[in-house]
Design an enzyme around this catalytic site. Structure first.
Site, PDB file in Angstrom:
ATOM      1  CD  GLU A 114      15.270  40.771  34.753  1.00  0.00           C
ATOM      2  OE1 GLU A 114      15.214  39.723  34.085  1.00  0.00           O
ATOM      3  OE2 GLU A 114      14.534  40.994  35.731  1.00  0.00           O
ATOM      4  CB  SER A 392     -23.690  39.960  59.830  1.00  0.00           C
ATOM      5  OG  SER A 392     -23.529  40.139  61.223  1.00  0.00           O
TER       6      SER A 392
END
Length: 882
Positions: A114, A392
Site C-alpha cells: 500500500e 429446464s
C-alpha cells in the site's frame, strides 16, 4: 570606370531582401515577447485562481475530528416499513489492538503493497501522486489515478465520501497533512489496521485474523507469511477477496500472490520465500470461524455485501441508516419452512440444502432470502452465492423467450420432437426417453422436452440467445455461449437470486430490475443516497405475456402442478439436473438420480426461485429421488399460500391476439389450430319404442375453438351425411331391419378435422310385441261383438290372428292386418273369451286376451198368435265379419 547597371540592381535587390528578412526576425522576436508576457500574466492569474480554489475547497473540507478515527458510529438497517430495525452493524465495540501486537510480517506486507515510502513522506507521496495525475490526464478518468498513501486512505475512510472528484482529492491531501502533524507514523499505522474492512461484517485486522484463521489477538504472532499477505491484500476490494465466499478463493489467491511479489520487490522477503508462499494453496492457510447469527442472517449478509459493492461505504463506523426491502413476516415464514420439518418432510440427511429468493415482481425488491437449511452467521448463502446448473428452468430464458422476441412465434408454433443430436453429433434425449412428435411449443414447455428446446436454441442462434439471457441478468461468458447444452440448462451459472431476477421480467411486461435489498442510504451528515436500481426494458410485452401464459400451463396441467395455488394467477417452471456418469459410478447412484431440483414461479405480486440439492456428493445417499425432487414445488406452494395476498392477474397486452387456446404476436405468426382429438366413446343404441338409433359420443377440445361434428352413415355400401351438429348426440329414425349401419363422427375445429370415430349396428327383425289395449264390446243394435286393439313394438309387416272360445269350443277368425274385427250373431247369454296374436316372419307374440258376455235379448210378451207356427228350431246361425 562606370559600374554595371545590372550589378547595381542586383545589389539593391539583395539589400532589400536582407532588410525584409531583418524586419521579419524583429517581428518574430516581438511576437514571442508578447506571448511570453501574456503567458506570465495568465499563469499568475491561474495561480491566484488555483490558490483561491484550493483555499475554497479546503475551507469546505470536513473538520478534523479525532473521534472519527477511533470511535466508529454504528449503522442501522431498517425493514421495508422504514421503521423496524432488523440489525445494527458495528454496535459492538471493535477489537482494537496496538501496533506492537501486529507482527512485522503483516506490517511489512501492508507497507510493501500500500505505501512503500510510508516512513519517508509527510502524508502525501509526491512521486506516486505525480504518476497518478499523469494517469488521470492520459486516461481521462479519475478511476485510474491511485497513489493514495496509508495516511490518505485513513483520512478518506474516516472523513470523506467515496466519490472520485478533484475536490475530494484536494481535501484528502489537506487532511492527510493535518493527520501527519497530529499523530506519529506508528499511531497512523495502528489506526489503519484497526479501521480496515475485510468484507462482510469483518472489521479490523484482529477480527479478520480470528474469522479467517482462528487466531485471537494474543496469537497474531502465529500468522504465517501466506496469511499475512492475504490480510494485506483483502482491503483493496473486500467483496472480491474475502475468503469466506468460495467464489472469491481464486481471486483472493491471485491477490495474495501479488502482495508476496511486492514484498520481494521491496526486499522484505527473498525470491525463494516468495515462490514457496505463492505455491501454497489458499485453502491450506484458512481456518474459517462461524460467528453468531443475526435473526435475519441471510438477508442482512446480503445487505452488507450490496452496500459495500454499490457505495464502498464503511457500514461499521459511518453511522449509516440503511433502508431495505425486507418483509419480516415473509422472511420469518421462509426461515421456518426451510429450517424445520413442520411444513416439508425433508429427507433425514444433513447434507441436503434448500435455498430461496422472493422478490417483488414489479420492482425487483427482495422480500425474503432463505440461504440454507442451517442458520449460521457467515455461512454459505446458497441463495445468492452458488452457481449451479438451472436445468429446464433455463428454457424460457435461453430458448423460447429469444425465439418469440426474434421470430414472433405464437404459443402454437409447431416443432417436431424426434430423435436428434447436437451439432457435433452427440445424441440428445428427453427425460422420458421417448418422442412426442409434432407439438406446439406450449406443449413442449409444459412437459419440459429437451429436443425442441435445443432446436429452438439452434434456430435463434447462440449470440441472440445469449444476449437475451444476459439482458435478464443470467451470466454467460463468451467462452460458454457456444455450448449447445446451455439450451437445456447445462451451464453452472444459476442461483435463486439470478433466476428470480430473470423470471420477474416475464411477469412485469418485459422490464428487468436487478434484484436488490437496499433502496436508500442516509449518511451521518444527512445526505441521502438512492441506490435502488432503475428498470431496463429487455423484451416486448408480447414476449413476456406469451412466455407467462405458457408457464401458466406448466402449473395448471404440466410438471409444476404441485406448486399451484388455485386462487393465484401463477406461472412457473420446473427444472432438474442429473449426475455425470463418473459420479454415478463412484458413489453407486441410480442412473436417474437427480443432482439439482428447481422451481421458479411468479404472480403479478411476487416472484420466487427455489433450489434443492446437495452441495457435494460424498456418499450413496446424496441425491434427490422422485419424491425429494418435489421439495422446491412444495416450498414454493407453502410460502405463496400464506404470503401472496394479491389476486391480480396477468393482463393480455394490446400487442397480443388469441386464437383458441393459443396466443400470438399481432403481425407475427398466427397459430394453426391443432388437429382436434378424436371423438371418444361413440355408441349406437336402438330404441324399439321410438324405432330410432341413438348416437352419442364424448369430446374434449384441445384448441379452445368452437368444435362441430360431421355425422355420416354407410348402409349397403352407400355413404350419406346424416347431419352436422355442435351437440354430442344425434338420432337416426326408422332404420331398416336386418341391415348393418356404420356410423362415423369427425370433429372439426377451424378448418382442421380429427380422425374419424366409427361404430356399427344392425337392427334385427324382432318378434312383434303383444298387442295392447285389447277391447271387446257387444253391440246389441247390430247383434255383433266389436273387437279393437293397439299394436305392440316391432309392429311392421304384422298380421293379427283373432280367436274366440265359447262354450269350450275355440274358433278363429280370418287373419287381418287391421287393428279391429267383428264377430256377428253371438249367442245371447254366452261369454266369449277373445285372444289376439301378432305374427310376422320371425314369429308370433304372446296373445292378448279379453272377454265379453253377450246380453240376452228381452223376453217377448205372448200374444194371440203365440204357439202358432212354432217349428221348435235352435235359433239364428252365428255370423263372423272380420
Amino acid at each position: 570606370m562606370t559600374e554595371n547597371p545590372s550589378s547595381r540592381v542586383e545589389r539593391r535587390k539583395k539589400l532589400q531582401e536582407q532588410k525584409r528578412s531583418s524586419n521579419k526576425d524583429d517581428s518574430k522576436k516581438a511576437l514571442w515577447k508578447r506571448i511570453f508576457y501574456y503567458a506570465l500574466i495568465i499563469g499568475a492569474v491561474l495561480m491566484v485562481i488555483g490558490v483561491g480554489a484550493i483555499a475554497w475547497i479546503i475551507k469546505d473540507a470536513p473538520k478534523f475530528d479525532e473521534t472519527l478515527l477511533k470511535a466508529p458510529l454504528s449503522s442501522s438497517i431498517y425493514a421495508s416499513d422504514g421503521e423496524t430495525i432488523i440489525a445494527e452493524v458495528g454496535k459492538e465495540k471493535r477489537e482494537d489492538i496496538e501496533l506492537k501486537q501486529i507482527p512485522d510480517v503483516l506490517q511489512d506486507a501492508v507497507l510493501a503493497t500500500e505505501d512503500a515510502r510510508f516512513y519517508k513522506h509527510h502524508g502525501i507521496d509526491v512521486q506516486r501522486t505525480l504518476v497518478a495525475i499523469f494517469k488521470v490526464l492520459t486516461t481521462q478518468s479519475l478511476e485510474g489515478g491511485g497513489g493514495s498513501t496509508i495516511t490518505q486512505q485513513l483520512v478518506k475512510n474516516s472523513f470523506l465520501s467515496i466519490e472520485q472528484t478533484a475536490t475530494r482529492k484536494i481535501q484528502e491531501w489537506y487532511l492527510a497533512l493535518q493527520l501527519e502533524r497530529e499523530f506519529s507514523k506508528e499511531e497512523i499505522l495502528e489506526m489503519y489496521f484497526n479501521k480496515n474492512l475485510y468484507g462482510g461484517d469483518v472489521y479490523g485486522v484482529a477480527k479478520a485474523a480470528e474469522r479467517f484463521f482462528g487466531l485471537p489477538p494474543e496469537e497474531l504472532d502465529k500468522l504465517t507469511l501466506e496469511q499475512a499477505a492475504l490480510l494485506a491484500g483483502i482491503p483493496q476490494s473486500p467483496n472480491r477477496y474475502m475468503p469466506t465466499d468460495e467464489d472469491n478463493l481464486g481471486r483472493a489467491e491471485e491477490r495474495r500472490n501479488m502482495v508476496l511479489y511486492y514484498m520481494n520487490r521491496h526486499d522484505y522477503i527473498s525470491k525463494d520465500e516468495m515462490k514457496k508462499a505463492q505455491s501454497t494453496p489458499i485453502e491450506d492457510t484458512l481456518n474459517l470461524q462461524t460467528p453468531k447469527a443475526n435473526k435475519y442472517e441471510d438477508f442482512v449478509s446480503t445487505v452488507l455485501k450490496e452496500v459495500q459493492e454499490k457505495t464502498d461505504a464503511n457500514l461499521f463506523e459511518d453511522g449509516l441508516e440503511i433502508y431495505t426491502t425486507l418483509e419480516p413476516k415473509i422472511q420469518e415464514l421462509t426461515e421456518e419452512v426451510l429450517t424445520t420439518n413442520e411444513h416439508i418432510a425433508y429427507p433425514d440427511n444433513e447434507n441436503l440444502q434448500t435455498a430461496i429468493v422472493i422478490t417483488d415482481t414489479q420492482t425487483g425488491a427482495i422480500k425474503a432470502i432463505g440461504g440454507s437449511r442451517n442458520k449460521e452467521a457467515g455461512g454459505y448463502n446458497y441463495a445468492t452465492m452458488m452457481k449451479r446448473q438451472p436445468g429446464s428452468t433455463i428454457k424460457p430464458i435461453l430458448d423460447y423467450g429469444p425465439a418469440i422476441e426474434k421470430f414472433k412465434w405464437s404459443t402454437g408454433h409447431l416443432i417436431k420432437d424426434e430423435e436428434y443430436q447436437y451439432s457435433d453429433g452427440t445424441p440428445i434425449r428427453n427425460a422420458t426417453r421417448n418422442y412426442a412428435g409434432t407439438k406446439t411449443i406450449r406443449d413442449h414447455l409444459v412437459w419440459s422436452r429437451n429436443i425442441p428446446a435445443l432446436k429452438t436454441f439452434q434456430e435463434v442462434g447462440a449470440d441472440n440467445a445469449t444476449e437475451f439471457a444476459r439482458s435478464l441478468g443470467f451470466p454467460i461468458s463468451d467462452e460458454q455461449k457456444t455450448n449447445e447444452s446451455n439450451s437445456i440448462g447445462g451451464i453452472d451459472a444459476a442461483s435463486p437470486l439470478v433466476m428470480a431476477g430473470a423470471y420477474a421480467a416475464f411477469g412485469n411486461g418485459g422490464y428487468y430490475y436487478e434484484p436488490h435489498t437496499v433502496t436508500k442510504i442516509v449518511h451521518s451528515d444527512g445526505r441521502e443516497e438512492k441506490v435502488a436500481p432503475s428498470k431496463e426494458k429487455v423484451m416486448k410485452d408480447s414476449t413476456s405475456f406469451l412466455i407467462t401464459d405458457m408457464l401458466r400451463s406448466v402449473v395448471d396441467s404440466g410438471t409444476g402442478t404441485k406448486a399451484n395455488v388455485p386462487r393465484l394467477d401463477l406461472a412457473g417452471k420446473t427444472g432438474t439436473t442429473n449426475f455425470d456418469k463418473k459420479t454415478i459410478e463412484k458413489y453407486d447412484l441410480p442412473e436417474k438420480a437427480v443432482r439439482d431440483a428447481w422451481f421458479v414461479g411468479y404472480t403479478p405480486q411476487y416472484t420466487a426461485a427455489v433450489w434443492t440439492g446437495y452441495d457435494k456428493t460424498t456418499g450413496s445417499d446424496d441425491y434427490l429421488n422422485s419424491t425429494s425432487d418435489d421439495i422446491p414445488l412444495l416450498v414454493f406452494k407453502k410460502i405463496f399460500t400464506e404470503a401472496a395476498n394479491s389476486t391480480d392477474t396477468f393482463k393480455q397486452p394490446d400487442s397480443v391476439g388469441k386464437l383458441g387456446y393459443e396466443y400470438y404476436v399481432k403481425g407475427g405468426e398466427k397459430p394453426k389450430p391443432p388437429k382436434p382429438s378424436k371423438p371418444s366413446d361413440l355408441k349406437a343404441t336402438y330404441d324399439e319404442a321410438s324405432d330410432q338409433i341413438q348416437l352419442s359420443w364424448n369430446h374434449t377440445s384441445n384448441s379452445g375453438l368452437e368444435t362441430s361434428f360431421d355425422v355420416s352413415y354407410t348402409v349397403d355400401g352407400n355413404t350419406e351425411t346424416l347431419t352436422t351438429t355442435k351437440d354430442q348426440q344425434v338420432t337416426f329414425p326408422s332404420p331398416e331391419k336386418g341391415k348393418a349401419y356404420t356410423f362415423t363422427v369427425v370433429a372439426i375445429a377451424g378448418d382442421v378435422k380429427s380422425d374419424a370415430a366409427s361404430t356399427s349396428l344392425t337392427v334385427e327383425e324382432a318378434t312383434p310385441a303383444t298387442p295392447s289395449n285389447l277391447q271387446a264390446t257387444f253391440d246389441q243394435s247390430s247383434n255383433s261383438i266389436v273387437i279393437g286393439w293397439q299394436p305392440g313394438n316391432n309392429a311392421k309387416n304384422v298380421q293379427y290372428t283373432v280367436s274366440f272360445t265359447v262354450n269350450g269350443i275355440p274358433q278363429t277368425l280370418a287373419p287381418t292386418t287391421e287393428l279391429q274385427a267383428t264377430l256377428t250373431g253371438p249367442q245371447p247369454g254366452q261369454t266369449y273369451v277373445i285372444t289376439v296374436t301378432a305374427t310376422n316372419e320371425v314369429g308370433s307374440s304372446q296373445p292378448a286376451t279379453t272377454s265379453v258376455t253377450v246380453d240376452a235379448p228381452p223376453t217377448p210378451q205372448p200374444d194371440f198368435w203365440e204357439g202358432f207356427g212354432d217349428d221348435n228350431g235352435a235359433g239364428d246361425g252365428i255370423g263372423i265379419t272380420p
